[in-house]
Design a protein around this motif. Structure first.
Motif, short mmCIF file in Angstrom:
data_model
loop_
_atom_site.label_atom_id
_atom_site.label_comp_id
_atom_site.label_asym_id
_atom_site.label_seq_id
_atom_site.Cartn_x
_atom_site.Cartn_y
_atom_site.Cartn_z
N VAL A 3 -0.16 20.65 -8.45
CA VAL A 3 -0.93 19.67 -7.66
C VAL A 3 -1.86 20.37 -6.68
N HIS A 4 -3.08 19.84 -6.58
CA HIS A 4 -4.09 20.46 -5.71
C HIS A 4 -4.16 19.82 -4.34
N GLN A 5 -3.67 18.59 -4.24
CA GLN A 5 -3.72 17.90 -2.95
C GLN A 5 -2.49 17.02 -2.80
N ILE A 6 -1.84 17.18 -1.64
CA ILE A 6 -0.66 16.36 -1.33
C ILE A 6 -1.09 15.40 -0.22
N VAL A 7 -0.74 14.14 -0.37
CA VAL A 7 -1.11 13.16 0.64
C VAL A 7 0.13 12.42 1.11
N ILE A 8 0.32 12.38 2.43
CA ILE A 8 1.39 11.55 2.99
C ILE A 8 0.74 10.54 3.92
N GLY A 9 1.01 9.29 3.68
CA GLY A 9 0.44 8.25 4.54
C GLY A 9 0.35 6.94 3.81
N SER A 10 -0.51 6.06 4.29
CA SER A 10 -0.80 4.72 3.75
C SER A 10 0.17 3.67 4.25
N CYS A 11 -0.15 2.43 3.90
CA CYS A 11 0.70 1.30 4.29
C CYS A 11 2.04 1.35 3.58
N THR A 12 2.14 2.15 2.53
CA THR A 12 3.41 2.27 1.80
C THR A 12 4.36 3.22 2.51
N ASN A 13 3.87 4.38 2.86
CA ASN A 13 4.74 5.44 3.39
C ASN A 13 4.07 6.27 4.47
N GLY A 14 3.52 5.61 5.49
CA GLY A 14 2.93 6.36 6.60
C GLY A 14 3.61 6.05 7.91
N ARG A 15 4.88 5.58 7.80
CA ARG A 15 5.60 5.20 9.02
C ARG A 15 6.42 6.37 9.57
N LEU A 16 6.99 6.14 10.76
CA LEU A 16 7.66 7.23 11.46
C LEU A 16 8.79 7.84 10.64
N ASP A 17 9.59 7.01 9.96
CA ASP A 17 10.70 7.58 9.20
C ASP A 17 10.19 8.39 8.00
N ASP A 18 9.02 7.99 7.47
CA ASP A 18 8.42 8.76 6.37
C ASP A 18 7.99 10.13 6.88
N LEU A 19 7.34 10.13 8.06
CA LEU A 19 6.89 11.40 8.63
C LEU A 19 8.09 12.27 9.01
N ALA A 20 9.16 11.62 9.49
CA ALA A 20 10.37 12.36 9.86
C ALA A 20 10.96 13.06 8.63
N ALA A 21 11.02 12.33 7.52
CA ALA A 21 11.59 12.91 6.29
C ALA A 21 10.76 14.11 5.84
N ALA A 22 9.43 13.99 5.97
CA ALA A 22 8.56 15.09 5.56
C ALA A 22 8.67 16.27 6.53
N ALA A 23 8.71 15.97 7.82
CA ALA A 23 8.76 17.03 8.84
C ALA A 23 10.04 17.84 8.69
N GLU A 24 11.11 17.15 8.37
CA GLU A 24 12.41 17.78 8.16
C GLU A 24 12.33 18.89 7.11
N ILE A 25 11.55 18.62 6.07
CA ILE A 25 11.43 19.57 4.96
C ILE A 25 10.43 20.68 5.26
N ILE A 26 9.38 20.33 6.01
CA ILE A 26 8.27 21.26 6.24
C ILE A 26 8.52 22.22 7.40
N ARG A 27 9.30 21.75 8.37
CA ARG A 27 9.46 22.45 9.64
C ARG A 27 9.76 23.95 9.47
N GLY A 28 8.91 24.76 10.09
CA GLY A 28 9.14 26.20 10.08
C GLY A 28 8.72 26.88 8.79
#
Ligand code: SF4
Lengths: 163, 430
Positions: free
Chosen positions: B301-326
């Motif tokens: 994949v060349h571009q990853i997108v997180i957001g939108s009315c489907t999955n751009g809420r705080l818990d969505d960002l939390a789940a992603a941050a958990e994986i990305i952190r550090g």
């Protein structure tokens, strides 16, 4: 008798009929130039050849799925085509009715580009292949909008009744 | 005979004792939402009044909500001029539920409505946007309409000629595995019943898994109900609905819950158990081309997108941050993040998620629809592939008909950002 000018497959979305990047263009007088914009050949055909009113686009299942953008209906209405599809998604179909774009759900329709089609009260006849197909009658709710000449005039009648 | 949730709400809004599928009614509207396409609604609204001698006046300025989200900040002079016209109209008409291009109040319409307490159980919500189905998560009957239909609503306060839909009951049992989410459930359902499986029907979500699901997760389900063709996608309101409205939307007035009758008649019942559900991926170019991640992992994949009315809420960002952190976003891909609202953006800032994303190499964009619909920000190059938490992967959706979009959950998106290929987030991405 009308000619099939284009045939598409299943699940043709409003993103295909009217790509999102033209959404700032809203007026029914301006949307037709972007119909099927990503299909360069068909878009050019629509814009440059004289499309006979009543010409036919054949769709598969779920034609017009996706967004509620009314441009997807107004862009086709601009050429006064008739859409005959195996299935049509609800919002697109309602927009079409509201704007006076003729849509017909004929679940078994078989036709190819260039075929000659005739539509009567009961059936869609493919005069080229000699086959005929049933189509779904328009619901009374939608028929009254069509009879009024579209939703603008229907709503105007209702508004006058109220006042 | 008992009524489904859709039937109950529609009966009440039409002032009828009862309704059944196929009845034609004129439901009163409690909330009418539009975004930038209000420019077309205004045009059609004026058309309705033409020749009547009446002064164009909306039926109730307090029941109209306008949110600028699709093209913010404006991508073109044309959009900016449309937005300007809309602002002038809103002032003239006294419409105050207006969410500007601002960091304090702005965001995507389907996030702004719930988080501001505009949507209540048992009400009728219409929007000139197909994902208006989202608001069924709070127990409303919410559906997408076109601009001309909205013009009629603005003039009359009701939707003309609505056919009462039959209802499909979806019963969900079981517990999600870690890193499997509401998004995986709804993708699985759409794959199962197809993109037209609920055309002209309402979906009603039931079962213990739904009971235990947060409103944010329910919004993801109802949001994508339209991808199965559904007119509405509803969750019967319950204690969680009240909790959300009180604690997140700060609603202080009375909240009335509405549930379907126990003897309601459903056209179809679909049962799903999520115990063994894998992360699900909708493959190009159709939302119902759904496969378990096992079948597509490793796809570049060349571009990853997180957001939108489907999955751009705080818990969505939390789940992603958990994986990305550090960690670091792979140099083989790029990662774009669009929080669904200004409020979510600020909360994510306070919680450190935004710093986590940026330190990892992601680009955090302003709240709004962003690249979800391919108008501006984040278009794809020819031959490129995107992996996105948005809700549509139709040909051309991200601005290029010669690019492909896969749809997934925030956890899958985040895990894949680290590798540049579709990656299973379970067991730490291994
Ligand atoms: S985020 Fe995407 S799907 Fe949601 S309202 Fe915006 S354009 Fe539509």
């Amino acid at each position: 008798m009308s000619k099939v000018i284009y045939k598409v497959g299943d699940d043709i979305s409003t993103d295909v009929i009217y790509p999102g990047r033209f959404m700032a263009t809203v007026l029914p007088s301006e949307t037709p130039m972007f119909a099927f914009a990503d299909d360069k050949d068909f878009n050019k055909k629509l814009r440059t050849e004289n499309i006979e009113p009543g010409s036919i686009i054949i769709g598969g299942e779920n034609f017009g799925c996706g967004s509620s953008r009314e441009q997807a209906a107004s862009t086709l209405k601009g050429y006064d085509v008739i859409v005959i599809a195996k299935g049509i998604a609800r919002i697109f179909m309602q927009n079409a009715i509201n704007l006076g774009l003729r849509t017909i759900i004929a679940p078994a329709i078989e036709a190819s580009e260039g075929d000659e089609i005739e539509i009567d009260e009961n059936k869609v006849h493919n005069r080229t292949t000699g086959k005929s197909f049933d189509y779904e009658p328009i619901s009374p709710a939608r028929a009254s909008i069509v009879e009024a000449g579209g939703l603008i005039s229907y709503a105007r009648q209702k508004l006058m009744e109220k006042n | 005979m008992g009524m489904t949730l859709a039937e109950k709400i529609l009966a009440r809004s039409a002032g009828l004792e009862s309704v059944k599928p196929g009845d034609i009614i004129e439901p009163k509207v409690d909330l009418a939402m539009s975004h930038e396409n209000a420019a077309l609604v205004i045009n059609q609204f004026m058309e309705v009044y033409k020749g009547t001698g009446l002064e164009p006046k909306v039926w109730d300025p307090n029941k109209i909500a306008i949110i600028f989200d699709h093209r913010v900040p404006a991508e073109s002079a044309k959009t900016a001029t449309n937005q300007k016209k809309i602002r002038e109209f809103l002032k003239e008409q006294g419409i105050t539920k207006f969410h500007e291009i601002r960091g304090d109040e702005g965001g995507i319409c389907h996030q702004i409505l719930p988080e501001n307490g505009y949507v209540r159980p048992g009400t009728v919500v219409v929007g000139t946007d197909s994902h208006t189905t989202s608001h069924g998560a709070l127990g409303a009957f919410a559906f997408g309409i076109g601009a001309t239909e909205m013009a009629a609503v603005w003039a009359l306060g009701k939707v003309l000629n609505v056919e009462v839909p039959g209802t499909i009951k979806v019963v969900v049992t079981g517990e999600f595995s870690p890193s499997v989410q509401a998004k995986d459930l709804i993708l699985h359902l759409i794959g199962k019943i197809s993109a037209q499986g609920a055309n002209f029907k309402a979906l009603e979500f039931h079962g213990p898994t739904i009971k235990n699901l947060s409103t944010s997760g329910r919004l993801t389900l109802s949001n994508m109900a339209v991808e199965a063709g559904a007119t509405a996608g509803m969750v019967p309101s319950d204690e969680e609905t009240i909790r959300y409205l009180r604690e997140t939307a700060y609603v202080t007035d009375d909240i009335e819950l509405m549930v379907p009758d126990s003897d309601a008649v459903y056209e179809q019942v679909v049962e799903i158990n999520v115990d063994d559900l894998s992360p699900q991926i909708a493959c190009p170019n159709m939302v119902d081309n759904v496969k378990p991640i096992e079948q597509v992992k490793g796809t570049k994949v060349h571009q990853i997108v997180i957001g939108s009315c489907t999955n751009g809420r705080l818990d969505d960002l939390a789940a992603a941050a958990e994986i990305i952190r550090g960690k670091k976003v792979s140099r083989e891909t790029r990662m774009l993040i669009f929080p669904a609202s200004g409020r979510i953006y600020r909360e994510a800032l306070e919680l450190g998620y935004i710093a986590d994303f940026m330190a990892a190499g992601a680009v955090v964009m302003n709240p709004g629809c962003g690249c979800c619909l391919g108008i501006h920000q984040g278009a794809l190059g020819t031959g490129e592939v995107a992996l996105s938490t948005t809700n549509r992967n139709f040909k051309g959706r991200m601005g290029n008909a010669d690019a492909e979009v896969y749809l997934c959950s925030p956890s899958v998106a985040a895990a894949s950002a680290l590798t540049g290929v579709i990656t299973d987030p379970r067991n730490g991405g291994n």
